[in-house]
Each structure stands twice: as C-alpha cells, then as structure tokens.
Design an enzyme around this catalytic site. Structure first.
Site, PDB file in Angstrom:
ATOM      1  N   CYS A   1       0.818  -1.225   0.000  1.00 25.16           N
ATOM      2  CA  CYS A   1       0.000   0.000   0.000  1.00 25.16           C
ATOM      3  C   CYS A   1       0.848   1.270   0.000  1.00 25.16           C
ATOM      4  O   CYS A   1       0.338   2.362  -0.256  1.00 25.16           O
ATOM      5  CB  CYS A   1      -0.929   0.010   1.210  1.00 25.16           C
ATOM      6  SG  CYS A   1      -1.863  -1.496   1.381  1.00 25.16           S
TER       7      CYS A   1
ATOM      8  N   HIS B   1      -3.755   6.777   3.546  1.00 28.70           N
ATOM      9  CA  HIS B   1      -4.100   5.461   2.994  1.00 28.70           C
ATOM     10  C   HIS B   1      -5.513   5.106   3.449  1.00 28.70           C
ATOM     11  O   HIS B   1      -5.885   5.316   4.602  1.00 28.70           O
ATOM     12  CB  HIS B   1      -3.100   4.427   3.503  1.00 28.70           C
ATOM     13  CG  HIS B   1      -3.411   3.030   3.051  1.00 28.70           C
ATOM     14  ND1 HIS B   1      -3.794   2.750   1.767  1.00 28.70           N
ATOM     15  CD2 HIS B   1      -3.420   1.843   3.722  1.00 28.70           C
ATOM     16  CE1 HIS B   1      -4.004   1.448   1.643  1.00 28.70           C
ATOM     17  NE2 HIS B   1      -3.796   0.882   2.817  1.00 28.70           N
TER      18      HIS B   1
ATOM     19  N   ASN C   1     -10.140  -0.884   0.731  1.00 25.96           N
ATOM     20  CA  ASN C   1      -8.684  -0.726   0.659  1.00 25.96           C
ATOM     21  C   ASN C   1      -8.199  -1.270  -0.684  1.00 25.96           C
ATOM     22  O   ASN C   1      -8.256  -2.467  -0.926  1.00 25.96           O
ATOM     23  CB  ASN C   1      -8.062  -1.493   1.834  1.00 25.96           C
ATOM     24  CG  ASN C   1      -6.551  -1.427   1.837  1.00 25.96           C
ATOM     25  OD1 ASN C   1      -5.923  -0.938   0.899  1.00 25.96           O
ATOM     26  ND2 ASN C   1      -5.954  -1.928   2.906  1.00 25.96           N
TER      27      ASN C   1
HETATM   28  O1  UT7 Z   1      -3.324  -1.808   3.914  1.00 26.66           O
HETATM   29  C1  UT7 Z   1      -3.085  -2.443   5.143  1.00 26.66           C
HETATM   30  C2  UT7 Z   1      -4.176  -3.419   5.327  1.00 26.66           C
HETATM   31  N1  UT7 Z   1      -4.547  -3.748   6.656  1.00 26.66           N
HETATM   32  C3  UT7 Z   1      -5.224  -2.984   7.516  1.00 26.66           C
HETATM   33  O2  UT7 Z   1      -5.390  -1.807   7.380  1.00 26.66           O
HETATM   34  C4  UT7 Z   1      -5.795  -3.694   8.684  1.00 26.66           C
HETATM   35  C5  UT7 Z   1      -5.757  -2.945   9.960  1.00 26.66           C
HETATM   36  N2  UT7 Z   1      -6.661  -3.574  10.896  1.00 26.66           N
HETATM   37  C6  UT7 Z   1      -7.996  -3.378  10.869  1.00 26.66           C
HETATM   38  O3  UT7 Z   1      -8.472  -2.602  10.071  1.00 26.66           O
HETATM   39  C7  UT7 Z   1      -8.843  -4.076  11.902  1.00 26.66           C
HETATM   40  O4  UT7 Z   1      -8.030  -4.794  12.807  1.00 26.66           O
HETATM   41  C8  UT7 Z   1      -9.889  -5.040  11.266  1.00 26.66           C
HETATM   42  C9  UT7 Z   1     -10.951  -4.249  10.551  1.00 26.66           C
HETATM   43  C10 UT7 Z   1      -9.196  -5.987  10.297  1.00 26.66           C
HETATM   44  C11 UT7 Z   1     -10.568  -5.870  12.360  1.00 26.66           C
HETATM   45  O5  UT7 Z   1     -11.169  -5.008  13.319  1.00 26.66           O
HETATM   46  P1  UT7 Z   1     -10.944  -5.295  14.864  1.00 26.66           P
HETATM   47  O6  UT7 Z   1     -11.743  -4.279  15.588  1.00 26.66           O
HETATM   48  O7  UT7 Z   1      -9.474  -5.330  15.115  1.00 26.66           O
HETATM   49  O8  UT7 Z   1     -11.638  -6.696  15.033  1.00 26.66           O
HETATM   50  P2  UT7 Z   1     -11.005  -8.071  15.561  1.00 26.66           P
HETATM   51  O9  UT7 Z   1     -10.068  -8.634  14.574  1.00 26.66           O
HETATM   52  O10 UT7 Z   1     -10.529  -7.890  16.984  1.00 26.66           O
HETATM   53  O11 UT7 Z   1     -12.298  -8.972  15.639  1.00 26.66           O
HETATM   54  C12 UT7 Z   1     -13.360  -8.706  16.554  1.00 26.66           C
HETATM   55  C13 UT7 Z   1     -14.404  -9.767  16.371  1.00 26.66           C
HETATM   56  C14 UT7 Z   1     -13.858 -11.183  16.389  1.00 26.66           C
HETATM   57  O12 UT7 Z   1     -14.797 -12.011  17.038  1.00 26.66           O
HETATM   58  P3  UT7 Z   1     -14.607 -12.410  18.592  1.00 26.66           P
HETATM   59  O13 UT7 Z   1     -13.295 -13.124  18.664  1.00 26.66           O
HETATM   60  O14 UT7 Z   1     -14.611 -11.118  19.344  1.00 26.66           O
HETATM   61  O15 UT7 Z   1     -15.796 -13.278  18.853  1.00 26.66           O
HETATM   62  C15 UT7 Z   1     -13.784 -11.561  14.927  1.00 26.66           C
HETATM   63  O16 UT7 Z   1     -13.902 -12.967  14.720  1.00 26.66           O
HETATM   64  O17 UT7 Z   1     -15.038  -9.595  15.093  1.00 26.66           O
HETATM   65  C16 UT7 Z   1     -14.993 -10.850  14.391  1.00 26.66           C
HETATM   66  N3  UT7 Z   1     -14.915 -10.559  12.964  1.00 26.66           N
HETATM   67  C17 UT7 Z   1     -16.005 -10.310  12.212  1.00 26.66           C
HETATM   68  N4  UT7 Z   1     -17.318 -10.314  12.516  1.00 26.66           N
HETATM   69  C18 UT7 Z   1     -18.156 -10.022  11.521  1.00 26.66           C
HETATM   70  C19 UT7 Z   1     -13.797 -10.424  12.188  1.00 26.66           C
HETATM   71  N5  UT7 Z   1     -14.157 -10.104  10.929  1.00 26.66           N
HETATM   72  C20 UT7 Z   1     -15.514 -10.037  10.926  1.00 26.66           C
HETATM   73  C21 UT7 Z   1     -16.466  -9.739   9.931  1.00 26.66           C
HETATM   74  N6  UT7 Z   1     -17.771  -9.739  10.278  1.00 26.66           N
HETATM   75  N7  UT7 Z   1     -16.107  -9.442   8.664  1.00 26.66           N
END
Ligand code: UT7
Length: 333
Positions: free
Chosen positions: A119, A260, A290
C-alpha cells in the site's frame, strides 16, 4: 550559473484514477461469509468496493488511470520518459506490469518498471521520481498505484475479504515552472521484522503453489489485523509529522491530509494525533475499500478533481502497508 538539484522543484502536473464498474456491497458479502453491513461499516467505514472483471487486469486499471493523468498534464505519451508502477498484483511475474502499460499508452520512449511496496508503493514511487527528476536523469515521470486485490483475496475469510477492492490511481510528475507547486518533503520507512503480520505466503520461492497446497489459500492475503492497526497508526503519524516538520508547516497550515484508505478508525486516530480537524482529512474508503497501492492515488485524484484543495494549498499524503512499509509526502499544490 549552474543549476543545483536543490534549485529544481518537482510538481504534480496531472492526476487520474479508475475503478472497475462492478460494485460489491456489504450486503452481498453478508451472503458469502458470516458478516453484516453493520459490522463492516462500524469497524472499517467501508460500504462497498469495486471488483475487476476476469479479463480486466492490473495493467488495464493502470492504463485507464494513466490516460487521465497524462491528459490533465497535457503530456503526450510519446514524450513520457519514465513509468513506475507500484503493485502487488502484477499481470505476470515477469515482465513488469509497467511494460504492458507502456505498450498500451504508446509511450515508446519511457523506461518502465514495477516496484513492490504494497500500500506504500505510490509514495515510494513518488520519492524515487522526485529524486530522478531533480537530479536531471528524467524530465518527467508517470507514477501509478494499481492493484487487483480481488485476485489475491480469500473469499472465505471474513476477517480480510470485507476490506479489499480493485482500482488504480496515477500522477504525472515533472520539473516545476516558476510559480507552480512542489513536492516539498518525502519520507519512507520499512520494518522487515514485521513481514509476518501482513503477507501473501504462497506463490513465491519460499512456498511455491503446488497441486498439494493449492486449496490452502496460501496464494491469498493473510493478516493479523490488530497488530497491523497499531503499527499503522504510530508509523503513519511519525512519517506525517516528519514531512510536516521538514516543510516548516504547523498543523493549521495544512489544507488537506490524504491518508491510505484502509480503515476509518485508523484515519481518525491519525487525524487526532496530528491535530488536524476531520473536515480537512479526505476519505473515500466508504466507496472503494482498501485498494492497496491505488488507494492514496485514487483519493488524491478525487480530491483534486472535486476541488478539495487549490493551487498553493499545503497537502500531506501518508500511507502504510505490508513490509511493513510506510511513507509520507508534503506537497505545495
Ligand atoms: O493496507 C493495510 C491493510 N490492513 C489494515 O489496514 C488492517 C488494519 N486492521 C484493521 O483494520 C482491523 O483490525 C480489522 C478491521 C481488520 C478488524 O477489526 P478489529 O476491531 O481489530 O476486530 P477483531 O479482529 O478484533 O475482531 C473482533 C471480532 C472477532 O470475534 P470475537 O473473537 O470477538 O468473537 C472476529 O472474529 O469480530 C470478528 N470478525 C467479524 N465479525 C463479523 C472479524 N471479521 C468479521 C467480519 N464480520 N467481517
């Protein structure tokens, strides 16, 4: 008197962007994996993204964006001297995707090659070109950020497939004429200790795709989202602060920050840390998700074409991506 490199300013003479026609909404994704529009929008700020057709390659996206940038710059393809294309989804492993773009544009005099900085690639390309032009090696250059992330997305993994989209953005750089803008300061960095938190593990020499492992999704993006989030906020803030300081600006001097487009919460955290009000931060990730190297380039073009900033305004671009990599640029438009 002999001109020194420090006398030579480099400006952005034209911008362009292109996204495929097909829109994939959060509601459609909720049918494919266990997710919802509410979860995706509240956690990321994304409502929909664009998906390229099977026969629409990264080079097609890139060429469409490039044509716009060249037209706006008033530069004929045959006068173009350099093309640097940033991508992690090349048409072919070799030759470089930039070579296909050169051919399609009819830019037969241009040297063309790709760079891989995920990115951050568009701003890596900007820094390289700024230096090559100010050193006198080239008079002009086309930089492109283009990615077809849908081709390396695991469509069964809800943690990643909701985030990404396809698109391309481009800019023409050349020597500034008196009274024109300038790329004032650029910064880039890499932390190779963090290769493992965002990668496509398979398909290279470390893990070739074989008949045995082809179903393991090794050829798709895998990510430790929370880890990436934390590093992204810190590194982007530091990189932005660095170019703002080198430009001699204060937060209140900045007309527009173009970050970004990965996650709305990351963008808000950076705006807050830089003390730049939200209304001066350009965001379009709601529409595209993204798009990797393309994201900041598409945002720059949209902001430019819709008059978000004007000649003489101070703008700051800031990005991060796999590597981990990060970069920033301070530009007087
Ligand atoms: O260009 C670089 C690319 N990368 C990035 O920019 C990524 C940077 N990170 C992020 O944007 C965030 O970490 C995410 C959007 C990827 C995830 O958000 P988060 O607030 O960090 O969520 P998490 O990974 O802690 O997940 C929270 C919960 C989990 O469930 P439990 O364990 O709390 O029961 C996940 O399994 O949300 C669940 N989950 C979802 N639920 C519904 C993860 N993805 C999804 C989904 N829909 N798509």
């Amino acid at each position: 008197m002999r001109e020194t490199t420090s006398d030579i300013n480099v400006c952005i003479a034209g911008t362009g962007s292109y996204v495929p026609a097909r829109i994939l909404t959060n509601a459609e994704l909720a049918v494919m994996v266990d997710t919802s529009d509410e979860w995706i929008f509240s956690r990321t700020g994304i409502r929909e993204r664009r998906i390229a057709a099977k026969d629409e390659f990264t080079s097609h996206l890139a060429t469409n964006a490039a044509v716009q940038a060249l037209t706006q710059a008033g530069l004929a393809p045959e006068d173009l001297e350099l093309i640097i294309l940033a991508t992690i989804t090349p048409d072919t492993l070799t030759p470089a995707t930039a070579c296909y773009v050169q051919q399609r544009l009819g830019a037969h005099r241009a040297v063309a090659f790709d760079i891989s900085a995920a990115c951050s690639g568009f701003l890596y390309a900007m820094k390289i070109c700024k230096r090559l032009i100010s050193d006198g090696a080239f008079n002009n250059a086309l930089i492109i950020g283009a990615d077809k992330l849908s081709s390396i997305t695991n469509w069964e993994d809800r943690a990643t497939c909701v985030l990404f989209g396809d698109g391309a953005g481009a800019a023409v750089l050349r020597r500034s004429k008196p009274g024109e803008g300038a790329i004032i300061a650029t910064e880039m960095g890499t932390d190779g200790n963090l290769t493992h938190i965002l990668s496509v593990p398979g398909g290279g020499t470390a893990c070739p795709i074989t008949p045995d492992n082809v179903n393991d999704h090794l050829q798709t993006l895998s990510m430790q989202g929370k880890e990436v989030f934390k590093v992204a906020v810190n590194r982007m803030k530091e990189a932005a602060e660095m170019v703002i300081k080198r430009a001699g600006w204060q937060a209140e001097d900045i007309a527009c920050v173009i970050p970004h487009q990965a996650n709305r919460r990351i963008i808000d955290a950076i705006a807050d840390r830089l003390a730049v009000p939200n209304e001066r931060v350009f965001i379009n990730l709601e529409k595209y998700g993204n798009t990797s190297a393309a994201a900041v380039a598409i945002a720059l073009d949209e902001a430019h074409r819709t008059g978000v900033f004007k000649r003489g305004d101070h703008i700051v671009l800031v990005v991060f991506g796999a590597g981990l990599t990060w970069a920033a640029a301070a530009i007087r438009w």
